[in-house]
Design a protein around this motif. Structure first.
Motif, short mmCIF file in Angstrom:
data_model
loop_
_atom_site.label_atom_id
_atom_site.label_comp_id
_atom_site.label_asym_id
_atom_site.label_seq_id
_atom_site.Cartn_x
_atom_site.Cartn_y
_atom_site.Cartn_z
N GLU A 142 -28.76 -38.58 -28.07
CA GLU A 142 -27.55 -39.25 -27.58
C GLU A 142 -27.40 -40.66 -28.15
OE1 GLU A 142 -30.83 -40.11 -24.63
OE2 GLU A 142 -30.12 -38.41 -25.82
N GLN A 143 -28.50 -41.27 -28.62
CA GLN A 143 -28.44 -42.59 -29.25
C GLN A 143 -28.30 -42.48 -30.77
OE1 GLN A 143 -28.22 -45.22 -27.35
NE2 GLN A 143 -28.54 -44.02 -25.48
N TYR A 144 -28.03 -41.27 -31.26
CA TYR A 144 -27.88 -40.99 -32.70
C TYR A 144 -29.17 -41.31 -33.47
CZ TYR A 144 -23.11 -41.08 -31.05
OH TYR A 144 -21.98 -40.84 -30.32
N THR A 145 -30.31 -41.09 -32.81
CA THR A 145 -31.60 -41.26 -33.46
C THR A 145 -32.05 -39.91 -34.01
OG1 THR A 145 -32.20 -43.04 -31.94
CG2 THR A 145 -33.98 -42.00 -33.17
N PRO A 146 -32.24 -39.79 -35.31
CA PRO A 146 -32.60 -38.49 -35.87
C PRO A 146 -34.10 -38.24 -35.84
CG PRO A 146 -32.19 -40.04 -37.63
CD PRO A 146 -31.95 -40.79 -36.35
N ALA A 147 -34.46 -36.97 -35.68
CA ALA A 147 -35.84 -36.51 -35.86
C ALA A 147 -35.78 -35.38 -36.88
CB ALA A 147 -36.42 -36.01 -34.54
N PHE A 148 -36.58 -35.47 -37.93
CA PHE A 148 -36.51 -34.55 -39.05
C PHE A 148 -37.70 -33.61 -39.06
CE2 PHE A 148 -34.36 -38.48 -40.31
CZ PHE A 148 -33.13 -37.99 -40.72
N GLY A 149 -37.45 -32.38 -39.48
CA GLY A 149 -38.51 -31.39 -39.64
C GLY A 149 -38.20 -30.48 -40.81
N GLY A 150 -39.21 -29.80 -41.29
CA GLY A 150 -39.01 -28.88 -42.40
C GLY A 150 -40.32 -28.35 -42.91
N GLY A 151 -40.22 -27.28 -43.70
CA GLY A 151 -41.44 -26.70 -44.25
C GLY A 151 -41.17 -25.40 -44.97
N PHE A 152 -42.27 -24.64 -45.20
CA PHE A 152 -42.21 -23.38 -45.94
C PHE A 152 -43.07 -22.35 -45.24
CE2 PHE A 152 -41.41 -26.71 -49.02
CZ PHE A 152 -40.31 -26.23 -49.72
N ASN A 153 -42.64 -21.09 -45.31
CA ASN A 153 -43.42 -19.95 -44.85
C ASN A 153 -43.67 -19.02 -46.02
OD1 ASN A 153 -43.59 -20.69 -42.09
ND2 ASN A 153 -41.51 -19.94 -41.75
N PHE A 154 -44.93 -18.67 -46.25
CA PHE A 154 -45.31 -17.75 -47.32
C PHE A 154 -45.81 -16.46 -46.69
CE2 PHE A 154 -45.82 -22.03 -48.83
CZ PHE A 154 -45.33 -22.02 -50.13
N GLN A 155 -45.17 -15.34 -47.01
CA GLN A 155 -45.57 -14.04 -46.50
C GLN A 155 -46.13 -13.22 -47.66
OE1 GLN A 155 -45.13 -13.71 -43.09
NE2 GLN A 155 -46.56 -12.00 -43.26
N PHE A 156 -47.46 -13.30 -47.85
CA PHE A 156 -48.09 -12.65 -49.00
C PHE A 156 -48.09 -11.14 -48.85
CE2 PHE A 156 -50.13 -16.85 -48.45
CZ PHE A 156 -49.64 -17.45 -49.59
N THR A 157 -48.44 -10.65 -47.65
CA THR A 157 -48.35 -9.23 -47.32
C THR A 157 -47.73 -9.13 -45.94
OG1 THR A 157 -50.52 -9.07 -46.25
CG2 THR A 157 -50.46 -8.78 -48.65
N LYS A 158 -47.63 -7.90 -45.41
CA LYS A 158 -47.01 -7.72 -44.11
C LYS A 158 -47.78 -8.44 -43.01
CE LYS A 158 -45.15 -4.11 -41.09
NZ LYS A 158 -44.99 -2.64 -40.88
N LYS A 159 -49.12 -8.60 -43.17
CA LYS A 159 -49.93 -9.18 -42.11
C LYS A 159 -50.65 -10.46 -42.53
CE LYS A 159 -50.82 -4.86 -39.63
NZ LYS A 159 -51.88 -3.98 -39.05
N ILE A 160 -50.39 -10.96 -43.72
CA ILE A 160 -51.04 -12.19 -44.17
C ILE A 160 -49.96 -13.20 -44.50
CG2 ILE A 160 -52.54 -13.25 -45.90
CD1 ILE A 160 -53.92 -10.60 -46.24
N GLY A 161 -50.00 -14.36 -43.84
CA GLY A 161 -48.98 -15.37 -44.05
C GLY A 161 -49.55 -16.77 -43.93
N LEU A 162 -48.83 -17.73 -44.50
CA LEU A 162 -49.21 -19.14 -44.47
C LEU A 162 -47.96 -19.95 -44.16
CD1 LEU A 162 -51.21 -21.50 -45.00
CD2 LEU A 162 -50.48 -21.40 -47.40
N GLY A 163 -48.06 -20.84 -43.20
CA GLY A 163 -46.94 -21.70 -42.83
C GLY A 163 -47.32 -23.16 -42.95
N MET A 164 -46.41 -23.97 -43.46
CA MET A 164 -46.59 -25.41 -43.59
C MET A 164 -45.35 -26.10 -43.04
SD MET A 164 -48.39 -25.87 -47.32
CE MET A 164 -46.89 -25.36 -48.18
N GLU A 165 -45.54 -27.10 -42.19
CA GLU A 165 -44.41 -27.76 -41.55
C GLU A 165 -44.70 -29.24 -41.36
OE1 GLU A 165 -41.76 -27.47 -37.42
OE2 GLU A 165 -43.31 -25.97 -37.88
N GLY A 166 -43.67 -30.07 -41.52
CA GLY A 166 -43.79 -31.50 -41.30
C GLY A 166 -42.75 -31.99 -40.31
N PHE A 167 -43.01 -33.18 -39.71
CA PHE A 167 -42.13 -33.75 -38.71
C PHE A 167 -42.17 -35.26 -38.84
CE2 PHE A 167 -41.69 -35.70 -34.49
CZ PHE A 167 -40.43 -35.24 -34.12
N PHE A 168 -40.99 -35.90 -38.67
CA PHE A 168 -40.92 -37.36 -38.72
C PHE A 168 -39.82 -37.84 -37.79
CE2 PHE A 168 -38.70 -41.12 -40.42
CZ PHE A 168 -39.71 -42.06 -40.25
#
Length: 488
Positions: free
Chosen positions: A170-196
């Motif tokens: 409500e004070q127009y203060t932004p919070a940023f996030g983002g990242g990547f998801n890697f799905q190598f196989t149906k049951k093997i995955g890697l996720g990376m995410e950042g926040f500021f």
């Protein structure tokens, strides 16, 4: 100029979302369709509040447009209309990628909430490390303020999907996030995410002459967060790390880690987290140092049976003795095959200790037993707590260090019966607190479910027969689909 920048920023968020949908048209279904869904839910509680929620969703071409109204009024609503709370919400969703643009009371999940107030949240096992997202709150709030939320996620680009988000309060203060998801196989995955997030915290005043938290002026605040999550069939690991920097208060860290071994029939889960004394959460609150550790073992059998045992420990800081604990042992019996069975449904036992004050330690024993008799289900529960003390460092688990003094006890039994579209429940309980009069509580509950939703009524005596209340609740929904007819 004062209002131009906030309006321009909000318009920019909407424009970016529309542009993202345009470039993601390849993920839309080939056959266009239209669907409308209407939801009306609410409750009426005697002498307390009337709550209503209306939700309208329109689906077309893989997009969903949503409008929502939540309202809470005191009973009777015409006596104090100024105390009413009404909140409007709107959303635009892209089903194939999960992208969304929201306005209203926002309910976030993922990395940002895990960094908000660790002391007030359960210890994050690996399964709690979900990717970040948000949606509209479905309950009215007297403290929340409307905000904007934008999340953009890409269609799968080979094994990779990217996403980015911004939360504008409500004070127009932004919070940023983002990242990547890697799905190598149906049951093997890697996720990376950042926040500021960067913000200006309001002044803070001491609550007493000897308050632990000193008075603080208006001050700049920054927080950085990072998450890594790896999952495989028999092994998984997830970790969060956050760094906060607050002017006139200091810098500090918070981190957690969750590990799982095994999958089926057994799984071992371990978790640990710690926060420094000067760590400030993503909501701007400081709750002091923290250190917790937990372990859990699950064994899943046939017909949804589950054996679980686990324990968690909590201390005031890293390297200090644990002063609180909670241990659980439970078993959910296999689903009966016979139509009219008689037997056990579940059984559990829990031990808790709070030794934050060594001179007044509270230990509690909780147990529950579930029984099945044909269509009738019953659950019996009991709690017994007492206080003791320790001359030195207290044990982390319940133990007879000194004589126990009775604190409280409670027993209750619940019966439920379901037939056709109806469900009936009744519950009787007895509780007694040291040096207070015992209390009886009684409740009756009934509900009917149909094609268009559910309606229920509950009558409860918190101090039978003197104090009683009633609650009516409803959840009605209607949906209609319109398919495009193919012409020959």
């Amino acid at each position: 100029m004062k209002y131009f920048l906030p309006i321009a920023f909000r318009g920019c968020l909407l424009w970016v979302f529309v542009f993202w949908l345009t470039v993601s048209l390849g993920a839309l279904p080939r056959e266009p369709f239209f669907r409308a869904d209407l939801l009306w839910s609410g409750s009426w509680e005697r002498d307390k509040s009337l709550i209503n929620r209306g939700d309208l969703r329109l689906h077309a071409l893989g997009l969903t447009t949503r409008g929502q109204v939540t309202d809470k009024r005191p009973i009777p609503p015409w006596e104090n209309p100024q105390e009413g709370i009404t909140a409007l919400g709107a959303g635009l969703y892209h089903g194939a990628t999960g992208s969304r643009f929201l306005y209203g009371l926002i309910d976030e999940s993922g990395l940002a909430p895990r960094l908000r107030n660790p002391a007030g949240r359960s210890l994050p096992f690996l399964e709690y490390h979900k990717p970040s997202t948000a949606d509209l709150k479905t309950a009215p709030s007297s403290t929340g303020e409307p905000a904007f939320y934008l999340n953009l996620a890409s269609p799968p680009l080979g094994p990779v999907r990217g996403f980015a988000s911004v939360h504008l309060d409500e004070q127009y203060t932004p919070a940023f996030g983002g990242g990547f998801n890697f799905q190598f196989t149906k049951k093997i995955g890697l996720g990376m995410e950042g926040f500021f997030k960067k913000d200006t915290l309001p002044p803070r005043y001491a609550s007493s002459w000897f308050s632990k938290t000193p008075p603080l002026p208006e001050r700049d605040f920054r927080i950085y967060g990072l998450n890594l999550t790896f999952t495989a069939p028999f092994f998984g690991i997830a970790a969060d790390m956050a760094y906060s920097e607050t002017f006139a208060f200091g810098r500090d860290l918070y981190g957690n880690m969750g590990i799982t071994l095994g999958d089926r029939p057994w799984r071992l889960s371990l978790a640990v987290d710690a926060a420094g004394d000067r760590y400030v959460g993503s909501d701007g609150s400081a709750h002091g140092s923290l250190f917790r550790a937990a372990g859990r073992f699950d064994w899943r059998g046939k017909r949804s049976s589950l054996f679980r045992m686990g324990t968690s420990l909590r201390g005031p800081g890293l390297g200090e003795s644990f002063v609180r604990s909670s241990s659980l042992l439970s078993y959910r019996f296999p689903t009966p095959l016979r139509t009219f069975p008689f037997g056990l449904s579940r059984i559990s036992l829990e031990l808790n200790r709070n030794a934050s004050d060594p001179q007044e330690i509270t230990d509690a024993l909780e147990g529950s037993l579930g029984l099945i008799l044909g269509p009738v289900r019953s659950v019996f529960q009991g709690t017994l707590s007492g206080t003791t003390g320790a001359a030195g460092t207290p044990l982390p688990y319940p133990g007879a260090e000194r004589d126990y003094q009775f604190a409280s006890a409670k027993v209750s039994g619940e019966l439920s019966y379901s037939f056709s579209l109806f469900q009936i429940k009744t519950k009787l309980g007895y509780s007694h607190v040291h040096q207070k009069d015992p209390l009886w509580d009684l409740s009756f509950y009934g509900s009917v479910r149909g094609r268009f939703g559910r309606f229920s009524a509950k009558f409860a005596w918190t101090d039978f027969p003197d104090t009683w209340t009633y609650t009516f609740s409803w959840n009605l929904k209607y949906g209609k689909s319109f398919y495009k007819q193919n012409r020959a």
